[in-house]
Write an enzyme that holds these catalytic residues in place. Structure first.
Site, PDB file in Angstrom:
ATOM      1  CD  GLU A  61       5.109 -22.208  -7.411  1.00  0.00           C
ATOM      2  OE1 GLU A  61       6.326 -21.993  -7.247  1.00  0.00           O
ATOM      3  OE2 GLU A  61       4.333 -21.346  -7.855  1.00  0.00           O
ATOM      4  NE  ARG A 104       4.853 -18.546  -5.204  1.00  0.00           N
ATOM      5  CZ  ARG A 104       5.191 -17.387  -4.638  1.00  0.00           C
ATOM      6  NH1 ARG A 104       4.710 -17.049  -3.452  1.00  0.00           N
ATOM      7  NH2 ARG A 104       5.966 -16.530  -5.256  1.00  0.00           N
ATOM      8  CB  SER A 146       7.564 -21.386 -10.946  1.00  0.00           C
ATOM      9  OG  SER A 146       7.863 -20.060 -11.279  1.00  0.00           O
TER      10      SER A 146
HETATM   11  C1  FAD Z   1       2.490 -18.540 -17.107  1.00  0.00           C
HETATM   12  C2  FAD Z   1       2.194 -18.756 -15.627  1.00  0.00           C
HETATM   13  C3  FAD Z   1       2.810 -17.950 -14.678  1.00  0.00           C
HETATM   14  C4  FAD Z   1       2.543 -18.099 -13.311  1.00  0.00           C
HETATM   15  N1  FAD Z   1       3.182 -17.280 -12.431  1.00  0.00           N
HETATM   16  C5  FAD Z   1       2.937 -17.405 -11.103  1.00  0.00           C
HETATM   17  C6  FAD Z   1       3.603 -16.536 -10.151  1.00  0.00           C
HETATM   18  O1  FAD Z   1       4.374 -15.658 -10.524  1.00  0.00           O
HETATM   19  N2  FAD Z   1       3.331 -16.704  -8.821  1.00  0.00           N
HETATM   20  C7  FAD Z   1       2.443 -17.655  -8.378  1.00  0.00           C
HETATM   21  O2  FAD Z   1       2.223 -17.716  -7.161  1.00  0.00           O
HETATM   22  N3  FAD Z   1       1.806 -18.488  -9.242  1.00  0.00           N
HETATM   23  C8  FAD Z   1       2.034 -18.393 -10.595  1.00  0.00           C
HETATM   24  N4  FAD Z   1       1.413 -19.237 -11.480  1.00  0.00           N
HETATM   25  C9  FAD Z   1       0.536 -20.312 -10.963  1.00  0.00           C
HETATM   26  C10 FAD Z   1      -0.970 -19.973 -10.961  1.00  0.00           C
HETATM   27  O3  FAD Z   1      -1.250 -18.855 -11.765  1.00  0.00           O
HETATM   28  C11 FAD Z   1      -1.512 -19.697  -9.571  1.00  0.00           C
HETATM   29  O4  FAD Z   1      -1.139 -20.724  -8.702  1.00  0.00           O
HETATM   30  C12 FAD Z   1      -3.057 -19.565  -9.565  1.00  0.00           C
HETATM   31  O5  FAD Z   1      -3.481 -19.052  -8.320  1.00  0.00           O
HETATM   32  C13 FAD Z   1      -3.751 -20.891  -9.819  1.00  0.00           C
HETATM   33  O6  FAD Z   1      -5.128 -20.617  -9.963  1.00  0.00           O
HETATM   34  P1  FAD Z   1      -6.115 -21.564 -10.756  1.00  0.00           P
HETATM   35  O7  FAD Z   1      -7.500 -21.017 -10.561  1.00  0.00           O
HETATM   36  O8  FAD Z   1      -5.674 -21.703 -12.170  1.00  0.00           O
HETATM   37  O9  FAD Z   1      -5.950 -22.944  -9.969  1.00  0.00           O
HETATM   38  P2  FAD Z   1      -6.181 -24.425 -10.514  1.00  0.00           P
HETATM   39  O10 FAD Z   1      -4.974 -24.839 -11.304  1.00  0.00           O
HETATM   40  O11 FAD Z   1      -7.490 -24.557 -11.191  1.00  0.00           O
HETATM   41  O12 FAD Z   1      -6.240 -25.245  -9.152  1.00  0.00           O
HETATM   42  C14 FAD Z   1      -5.105 -25.406  -8.330  1.00  0.00           C
HETATM   43  C15 FAD Z   1      -5.485 -26.386  -7.194  1.00  0.00           C
HETATM   44  O13 FAD Z   1      -6.528 -25.836  -6.391  1.00  0.00           O
HETATM   45  C16 FAD Z   1      -7.695 -26.694  -6.405  1.00  0.00           C
HETATM   46  N5  FAD Z   1      -8.860 -25.795  -6.508  1.00  0.00           N
HETATM   47  C17 FAD Z   1      -9.240 -25.017  -7.565  1.00  0.00           C
HETATM   48  N6  FAD Z   1     -10.308 -24.266  -7.239  1.00  0.00           N
HETATM   49  C18 FAD Z   1     -10.642 -24.583  -5.950  1.00  0.00           C
HETATM   50  C19 FAD Z   1     -11.633 -24.134  -5.022  1.00  0.00           C
HETATM   51  N7  FAD Z   1     -12.536 -23.187  -5.348  1.00  0.00           N
HETATM   52  N8  FAD Z   1     -11.616 -24.663  -3.771  1.00  0.00           N
HETATM   53  C20 FAD Z   1     -10.714 -25.622  -3.414  1.00  0.00           C
HETATM   54  N9  FAD Z   1      -9.759 -26.084  -4.237  1.00  0.00           N
HETATM   55  C21 FAD Z   1      -9.708 -25.573  -5.488  1.00  0.00           C
HETATM   56  C22 FAD Z   1      -7.540 -27.599  -7.584  1.00  0.00           C
HETATM   57  O14 FAD Z   1      -8.191 -28.834  -7.358  1.00  0.00           O
HETATM   58  C23 FAD Z   1      -6.023 -27.738  -7.684  1.00  0.00           C
HETATM   59  O15 FAD Z   1      -5.560 -28.741  -6.819  1.00  0.00           O
HETATM   60  C24 FAD Z   1       1.630 -19.100 -12.869  1.00  0.00           C
HETATM   61  C25 FAD Z   1       0.994 -19.922 -13.830  1.00  0.00           C
HETATM   62  C26 FAD Z   1       1.265 -19.751 -15.195  1.00  0.00           C
HETATM   63  C27 FAD Z   1       0.548 -20.621 -16.202  1.00  0.00           C
END
Ligand code: FAD
Length: 338
Positions: free
Chosen positions: A333, A162, A237
């Site tokens: 995380e 991660r 998580s």
């Molecule tokens: C129900 C649930 C289950 C999940 N299960 C997992 C799992 O099994 N495994 C896992 O690894 N993760 C899991 N996650 C976490 C999540 O899905 C991942 O981490 C996902 O990749 C986050 O993507 P996002 O676009 O929503 O990021 P965001 O929440 O929008 O951003 C995360 C971070 O990245 C930054 N950011 C966003 N876009 C950019 C960009 N283009 N350039 C630079 N920085 C940027 C933001 O400022 C922030 O700091 C889960 C989440 C939920 C809600």
């Protein structure tokens, strides 16, 4: 490019936290991104993707750039493999379904993961024995200072658990605009060893599963274990699984001989954070509208109107209690937006 004022971020973060963006701009192309970074009068900005890996603790008094650059394309293929380029704003799960429709293998275990494709490299997302780094070729990112597009190879991304370059030295310096993955067209490398995948397939009488069967199984396991953020605010998580050294592990397992663990190397052992939290009695507990999920102790939930600060206070209470009982530090995380 339209700049909106005082926009509620409730529907843009899966925790469903009510917070306002002073200014908000949806970015639909690399050119728009470059232009937004040159706007006069908005010195500070915040990058928003799918909002599924963040806990917002206050109103954001700056320009929020909502990265929504769409598009998936095939860039190369031979008889066995295919490379696809995915733009940052593509929803991860929809993209996985797109690959499965074409029988491209490699992402089936990562089905139903919320969020956008861009965030996948910085977090090196992973589930059910597969990580993004297994199929990753490279990604393109705009350097904020120069607005130049730079290609990062897999080595340059320095993936860990991660973790990546973008969460460390590269933090706040780049905006990822697209990702390239290499997938299989045949002889798929199926990963069935992790979690309940094999037993679920067996229950369904599936002996030689297709990648679509694996994806369907992962989807049903995830749906039974994790809350749907549409119904209950959460961010998956909340804490990472802590990794402890041999000396710490020996002491720990001596005291808790039935504790689950995963041996990484002779010197490193991973302990499930969910187990530590459950042992402290937090599973299913509720503190106002902030709580811990009843079936998954690693997931903090917003039962309605919890504030980001209430969830942070709960996270601190949990990590302090775990440390007091086990002398093991657990860290979030989820990205905490302070
Ligand atoms: C129900 C649930 C289950 C999940 N299960 C997992 C799992 O099994 N495994 C896992 O690894 N993760 C899991 N996650 C976490 C999540 O899905 C991942 O981490 C996902 O990749 C986050 O993507 P996002 O676009 O929503 O990021 P965001 O929440 O929008 O951003 C995360 C971070 O990245 C930054 N950011 C966003 N876009 C950019 C960009 N283009 N350039 C630079 N920085 C940027 C933001 O400022 C922030 O700091 C889960 C989440 C939920 C809600």
């Amino acid at each position: 490019m339209i700049i909106l004022e005082n926009v509620s971020l409730k529907k843009y973060n899966t925790f469903g936290i009510e917070a306002k963006a002073r200014y908000f701009c949806e970015i639909r192309s690399v050119n728009q991104l470059s232009a937004a970074l040159q706007l006069e009068g908005y010195p500070d900005f915040f990058i928003l993707g799918g909002g599924s890996n963040m806990l917002i603790t206050r109103d954001l008094d700056y320009l929020v750039l909502y990265i929504n650059i769409k598009g998936i394309k095939k860039v190369w293929e031979d008889d066995n493999r295919v490379r696809i380029q995915i733009n940052a704003g593509e929803n991860w799960h929809r993209m996985v379904l797109w690959t499965l429709e074409r029988n491209y293998g490699g992402l089936e275990n990562l089905s139903l993961m919320p969020g956008n494709t861009r965030s996948a490299p910085s977090q090196n997302i992973g589930a059910y024995g597969v990580e993004l780094s297994d199929t990753f070729v490279d990604c393109e990112a705009m350097e904020i200072a120069s607005r130049e597009l730079i290609t990062f190879s897999k080595e340059a991304c320095r993936f860990g658990y991660r973790d990546s370059y973008f969460k460390n030295e590269g933090k706040g310096k780049f905006i990822i605009t697209s990702v390239q993955l290499e997938l299989t067209k045949k002889d798929h490398r199926k990963q069935l060893d992790y979690g309940a995948i094999a037993s679920q397939l067996q229950l369904q009488g599936i002996v030689d599963p297709s990648i679509k069967d694996i994806s369907n199984t992962v989807i049903s396991i995830r749906q039974s274990k994790l809350p749907d953020p549409e119904e209950l605010g959460d961010s998956g998580s909340f804490f990472k699984n802590p990794v402890i050294n041999r000396k710490e592990f020996d002491k720990f397992i001596d005291t808790y001989p039935t504790a689950p663990f995963y041996k990484i190397t002779e010197q490193e052992y991973k302990i499930p954070a969910a187990w530590l939290i459950e042992q402290c009695g937090f599973k299913g507990k509720r503190f106002g509208d902030a709580g811990i999920h009843e079936h998954q102790a690693l997931v903090l939930v917003n039962y309605g109107n919890a504030s980001g600060q209430q969830l942070i206070d709960l996270a601190h209470l949990i990590s302090d209690t775990v440390y007091e009982k086990f002398q093991i530090a657990i860290v979030p995380e989820v990205n905490i937006i302070k």
